[in-house]
Write an enzyme that holds these catalytic residues in place. Structure first.
Site, PDB file in Angstrom:
ATOM      1  N   ARG A   2       0.814  -1.218   0.000  1.00  0.00           N
ATOM      2  CA  ARG A   2       0.000   0.000   0.000  1.00  0.00           C
ATOM      3  C   ARG A   2       0.846   1.265   0.000  1.00  0.00           C
ATOM      4  NH1 ARG A   2      -4.688  -0.901   3.155  1.00  0.00           N
ATOM      5  NH2 ARG A   2      -5.577  -2.867   2.565  1.00  0.00           N
ATOM      6  N   ARG A   6      -2.163   5.959   3.661  1.00  0.00           N
ATOM      7  CA  ARG A   6      -2.567   7.086   4.487  1.00  0.00           C
ATOM      8  C   ARG A   6      -1.410   7.719   5.239  1.00  0.00           C
ATOM      9  NH1 ARG A   6      -6.315   2.811   7.107  1.00  0.00           N
ATOM     10  NH2 ARG A   6      -4.626   1.567   6.226  1.00  0.00           N
ATOM     11  N   ARG A  15      -7.770  12.898  -0.029  1.00  0.00           N
ATOM     12  CA  ARG A  15      -8.852  12.015   0.421  1.00  0.00           C
ATOM     13  C   ARG A  15      -9.851  12.721   1.348  1.00  0.00           C
ATOM     14  NH1 ARG A  15     -11.257   9.144   0.297  1.00  0.00           N
ATOM     15  NH2 ARG A  15     -11.167   7.691   2.016  1.00  0.00           N
ATOM     16  N   ASP A  51      -9.228  -0.429  -5.078  1.00  0.00           N
ATOM     17  CA  ASP A  51      -9.388  -1.375  -3.974  1.00  0.00           C
ATOM     18  C   ASP A  51      -9.881  -2.706  -4.509  1.00  0.00           C
ATOM     19  OD1 ASP A  51      -9.214  -1.326  -0.885  1.00  0.00           O
ATOM     20  OD2 ASP A  51     -10.980  -2.521  -1.324  1.00  0.00           O
ATOM     21  N   TYR A 129     -15.033 -11.479   2.257  1.00  0.00           N
ATOM     22  CA  TYR A 129     -15.611 -10.147   2.523  1.00  0.00           C
ATOM     23  C   TYR A 129     -17.108 -10.126   2.210  1.00  0.00           C
ATOM     24  CZ  TYR A 129     -11.270  -7.550   3.371  1.00  0.00           C
ATOM     25  OH  TYR A 129     -10.113  -7.063   3.925  1.00  0.00           O
TER      26      TYR A 129
END
Ligand code: 1CP
Length: 332
Positions: A2, A6, A15, A51, A129
């Protein structure tokens, strides 16, 4: 992993106040978020901002990214009958066109400086998921399906694999130069279940994508990341992927021995080592590189970064990789 995460203030700025999946649906935002880390660090490749959960969405499920909670499905799959709620035939060019547009735009904007990697979630990870309805520690609802409804489980895994193949072929047509398949929830399965519910689909995806690309005179390297699937290293190295990506719980030397030069290896520093002082990061990197050797190797973390990680330490990791690999190559 990733890289556009963030941990960068400029990422958080773009974002801020926007819905996560709205951001994913904006090719301009995806492009900007993919390019940001390349402006800061001399990375050798980039991964498109998107994603893995865009696939369940394309199949007709509603998913939101809730702050502090992560991905949340409005109406997860509960019983095998619920498979009828899913789109039987997914037109990826219509449903996931926004990802293809993001890839094409980003590929142009990178101007050939580094390759652009496309990606997907693998069938079992996406299935888990879709049944759990979000993140889970036990994955017991999804595993309940495997044990109670093996036929419906295979039906769902097959549906997912079909969409994934089209999606990956489309990503290459849009400009992706390598493809990574994330089986992030592999480790929740034991060897027997992995061999039945994950590995055949991972293999099927690689084979079908390669066949389809070949027809068009295309060929891109494919990377498989089956997190915590230690027991399956040998099988993964014979699954039609050029690269096997490893989490940090596997010893580099033993991974080399067990895969015996059949594939290149990627990984696998514990992301939490980025909390260490810079000198220590350099030490950890040196040991990792000595373990893997410099050939057939892509230096990387063993999983994604956390938001509280210091960008400076990410820079220290990249510098250490360059410094130690130069030295190791010279010593040969
Ligand atoms: O960093 C990047 O931007 C690269 C693009 C990328 C990738 C490759 C993102 C953006 N997500 C992913 C893959 C992904 N998404 C995986 C496979 C890799 C892995 O094992 O981590 C998984 C499992 C997801 C699902 C997901 N999306 C989670 C995990 C939830 C859980 O089960 O605990 C989370 C928190 C997300 C949100 C997300 N996706 C990407 C980012 C940057 C974020 C953070 C949210 C935000 O920016 O608002």
């Amino acid at each position: 992993m990733r890289q556009a995460g963030r941990y960068l203030p400029e990422f958080r700025e773009i974002r801020a106040g926007k819905d996560f999946f709205d951001t994913c649906r904006s090719p301009e935002n995806c492009c900007e978020l993919t390019l940001q880390p390349l402006r800061r660090f001399p990375f050798d490749a980039s991964i498109i901002f998107s994603d893995i959960l865009v696939i369940p969405q394309a199949m007709g499920m509603e998913v939101q990214m809730l702050t502090g909670k992560g991905p949340t499905f409005t109406d997860p799959l509960k019983e095998p009958e619920d498979l009828q709620r899913l789109r039987a035939k997914v037109d990826v060019n219509k449903e996931l066109d926004y990802v293809f547009k993001a890839i094409t735009l980003t590929r142009h904007k990178i101007e050939g400086k580094v390759p652009l990697i496309g990606f997907t979630g693998a069938p079992w990870t996406l299935m888990s998921y879709m049944i759990e309805g979000g993140g889970s520690t036990t994955h017991s609802k999804a595993k309940r399906w495997l044990y109670r409804h093996p036929d419906s489980s295979h039906m769902l895994l097959k549906m997912l694999a079909d969409v994934i193949v089209e999606y990956l072929v489309g990503q290459v047509a849009a400009g992706a130069q390598a493809l990574q398949v994330f089986e992030s929830h592999a480790g929740i399965l034991g060897p027997v279940e992995f061999r039945e519910f994950s590995l055949p689909y991972l293999r099927d995806i690689a084979r079908r994508v390669k066949d389809r690309l070949k027809e068009k005179g295309q060929d891109v390297p494919m990377i498989v990341f089956a997190k915590d699937a230690h027991y399956a290293l040998e099988e993964l190295s014979e699954s039609h992927y050029e690269v096997v990506s490893l989490d940090w719980t596997i010893d580099p030397r033993s991974a080399r021995e067990r895969t015996g030069g059949k594939v290149s290896l990627q990984g696998n520093m514990d992301p939490c080592a980025l909390y260490a002082p810079k000198e220590q990061i350099s030490d950890v990197v040196r040991k990792m590189l000595e373990g893997f050797g410099t050939r057939g190797y892509i230096a990387n973390l063993g999983h994604g970064l956390y938001p509280d990680m210091d960008p400076e330490n990410v820079g220290a990791f990249v510098d250490a990789v360059h410094q130690h690999s130069k030295l190791l190559i010279k010593q040969k």
